[in-house]
Design an enzyme around this catalytic site. Structure first.
Site, PDB file in Angstrom:
ATOM      1  CG  ASN A  12      -1.857   1.112   1.325  1.00 21.72           C
ATOM      2  OD1 ASN A  12      -1.821   2.023   0.493  1.00 21.72           O
ATOM      3  ND2 ASN A  12      -2.727   1.094   2.312  1.00 21.72           N
ATOM      4  NE  ARG A  99      -6.300   1.443   0.037  1.00 21.60           N
ATOM      5  CZ  ARG A  99      -6.371   2.576   0.693  1.00 21.60           C
ATOM      6  NH1 ARG A  99      -5.288   3.099   1.227  1.00 21.60           N
ATOM      7  NH2 ARG A  99      -7.514   3.197   0.826  1.00 21.60           N
ATOM      8  CG  HIS A 188     -13.083   2.776   3.511  1.00 24.13           C
ATOM      9  ND1 HIS A 188     -13.854   3.775   4.076  1.00 24.13           N
ATOM     10  CD2 HIS A 188     -11.804   3.061   3.818  1.00 24.13           C
ATOM     11  CE1 HIS A 188     -13.066   4.634   4.692  1.00 24.13           C
ATOM     12  NE2 HIS A 188     -11.814   4.220   4.550  1.00 24.13           N
ATOM     13  NE  ARG A 247     -10.772  12.348   3.948  1.00 26.81           N
ATOM     14  CZ  ARG A 247     -10.459  11.046   3.953  1.00 26.81           C
ATOM     15  NH1 ARG A 247     -11.319  10.151   4.394  1.00 26.81           N
ATOM     16  NH2 ARG A 247      -9.292  10.649   3.509  1.00 26.81           N
ATOM     17  CD  GLU A 390      -9.008  -1.709   4.654  1.00 29.24           C
ATOM     18  OE1 GLU A 390      -8.566  -1.433   5.796  1.00 29.24           O
ATOM     19  OE2 GLU A 390      -9.353  -0.841   3.848  1.00 29.24           O
TER      20      GLU A 390
END
Ligand code: ADP
Length: 403
Positions: A12, A99, A188, A247, A390
Site C-alpha cells: 500500500n 492497493r 474502502h 473530514r 484489508e
C-alpha cells in the site's frame, strides 16, 4: 517434504510511505509486516516486523530513504536476510498485490497489471490526485524489486461498481457525468467486501440485506444486498458521508460558497479545512476517539456532543440504506472505532427498535478480536462486530488470480 510456497506481498504505497505485509496463503497469516515512512525527507524510518511460529520480532531502522525504490529494496533485503529473514529468496514471492485507491468505471474487479492497466491507472490521476500517483509508483518500484512476481491491482472502488445509476448519479448537468465521469464511486471497498462476506457466512444465507459500517480514521458505510453493493456513503472523493477523524462528511455545499465569496477563503484553504481540520478534530481538537472518549467520561460537553453527532450521522445512513434495500438483516461494525468503541456502538443502536436493532449491553462490552454478535437473543436484526483485514482480502484476491 518441501512445502509449496504461496506467499503474497501486499503493498500500500502512499506519497511518502509504503505499508507492506507478506502473507503465507497456506495459513493466511502474515510472515512479516511493516512500514517505510518519511520517504524523500532527510531521515526515513523503516519499521519491520516478523512473525515466526507465533513470535513477533520488531526492528526499527533510520536512514536516508530518498525514494520508494530505496525503501522497497531494503524491505526485500530484510525479508531475505540470512538471520532474520522469513524467505530465502525474493522469487518466493509469487505475487505482489497493490492497493490502488481509484479504479474509476474502468475497473470492476482485481486485475493483473500490464502496461495498459498502468496507463489506465494514470488516466485516473485527476480523480484521486493524492493516491493514484503514489499507488502507480508502488507498482513500478515493485516491478523492479520483485521482477519474478506477478503484479496485481486491487481497487478500493471496485466493490462499489455494482451500485445502480439511481444511486451513483448526482443531480447535476448530465454532461458532467458523461464527459467528466463525475459520479459516486465510493472507497474502502476491500473492507466492505471482506466484512460483508464474513457476515453472509455467519448468517448462513446469501439472500441478505446487510449494512457495513467501516469507522476508522476514514469512515464509510455500504448497503450490501445479496452480497452485492447497492450504495455507499463516500462519493466522487472520500469527503462525503460520515463524520470522520479530520473530514467533515456531508455538509451543505453552500458553506463552501459562503467561505469563498463572503469570507475570502481560497479553494485550497476550504479543501484543507474540510479534509484535514473538520470532523472530530474540528469539533473537539482531538482526532483519536480514545482521547475524545476519555473527555466524555470526564463530562466534557463538546466531546459528548461530537460523539452524539458522530452516531447520529450513522443512524441516518442506516435508515437511508434500510429504505434502499427495503429491509435489514444485519449491521456490521468494523475498523478501529467500530471494532473497539462500545460507546459509539451503543449510541448508534439506541432508539433504533423500529429497525429491529436491540443492542445487548453486556455483549457490547466484551473485547475479542473474533467475529461476534452483540444483539439481544431473538432480536430481528443482528448487530455484528467483525474485524476487517484489508491486507488479507488483497492477498486473497491476488492469490485467486494466479492460482
Ligand atoms: P485507518 O482508517 O487509519 O485504517 P483504523 O481503522 O486503524 O484507521 O482506526 C483508527 C482509529 O480507531 C483511531 O484513530 C481511533 O480513533 C480508533 N480506535 C482505535 N482503538 C480504539 C479503542 N480502543 N477505542 C476507541 N477508538 C479506538
Amino acid at each position: 517434504m518441501k512445502r509449496a510456497c504461496k506467499n503474497i506481498l501486499v503493498v500500500n504505497a502512499g506519497s511518502s510511505s509504503i505499508k507492506y505485509q507478506l502473507i503465507d496463503m497456506i495459513t493466511e497469516l502474515p510472515l512479516s509486516s511493516g512500514i517505510v515512512e518519511r520517504i524523500g525527507l532527510k531521515e526515513g524510518t523503516l519499521i519491520h516486523k516478523t512473525f515466526i511460529e507465533g513470535v513477533e520480532n520488531k526492528i526499527v531502522e533510520t536512514f536516508p530513504i530518498p525514494n520508494h525504490t530505496v525503501g522497497l529494496e531494503r524491505v526485500a533485503e530484510l525479508l531475505t536476510d540470512k538471520k532474520i529473514g522469513v524467505i530465502a529468496d525474493p522469487s518466493e514471492i509469487k505475487a505482489v498485490g497493490h492497493r490502488v485507491v481509484h479504479g474509476g468505471e474502468a475497473f470492476t474487479k482485481t486485475v493483473e497489471i500490464n502496461n495498459d492497466i498502468k496507463a489506465k491507472v494514470k488516466e485516473l490521476f485527476p480523480l484521486a490526485p493524492l493516491h493514484n500517483p503514489a499507488n502507480l509508483t508502488g507498482i513500478e518500484v515493485a516491478e523492479k524489486v520483485f521482477p519474478n512476481a506477478v503484479q496485481i491491482a486491487v481497487f478500493d472502488t471496485a466493490f462499489h461498481q455494482t451500485i445502480p445509476d439511481v444511486a451513483y448519479r448526482y443531480a447535476i448537468p448530465a454532461e458532467l457525468y458523461e464527459n467528466m465521469g463525475i459520479r459516486k464511486y465510493g472507497f474502502h471497498g476491500t473492507s466492505h467486501k471482506f466484512v460483508s462476506q464474513k457476515a453472509i457466512e455467519y448468517l448462513g444465507k446469501s439472500d441478505t440485506k446487510i449494512i457495513t459500517i467501516h469507522i476508522g480514521n476514514g469512515a464509510s458505510m455500504a448497503a450490501v444486498k445479496n452480497g452485492v453493493c447497492v450504495d455507499t456513503s463516500m462519493g466522487l472523493g472520500p469527503l462525503n458521508g460520515l463524520i470522520m477523524g479530520t473530514r467533515s462528511g456531508d455538509i451543505d455545499p453552500s458553506i463552501i460558497f459562503y467561505l469563498v465569496e463572503q469570507k475570502g477563503y481560497s479553494i485550497e484553504e476550504v479543501s484543507t479545512l474540510l479534509n484535514k481540520k473538520s470532523g472530530m478534530v474540528g469539533l473537539t481538537g482531538d482526532t483519536d476517539m480514545r482521547d475524545i472518549e476519555s473527555r466524555v467520561i470526564k463530562g466534557d460537553a463538546i466531546a459528548e456532543l461530537s460523539y452524539k453527532m458522530y452516531a447520529y450521522r450513522i443512524k441516518q445512513y442506516i435508515g437511508n440504506y434500510a429504505a434502499a434495500m427495503n429491509g435489514l438483516d444485519a449491521i456490521v461494525f468494523t475498523a478501529g472505532i467500530g471494532e473497539n468503541d462500545s460507546i459509539i456502538r451503543n449510541l448508534v443502536c439506541e432508539n433504533m427498535n423500529y429497525f429491529g436493532l436491540e443492542l445487548n449491553g453486556e455483549k457490547n462490552k466484551i473485547r475479542t478480536s473474533k467475529i461476534r454478535e452483540i444483539n439481544n437473543e431473538g432480536a430481528k436484526t443482528k448487530i455484528l462486530v467483525i474485524p476487517t483485514n484489508e491486507e488479507l482480502e488483497i492477498a486473497r484476491q491476488s492469490f485467486e488470480l494466479i492460482k
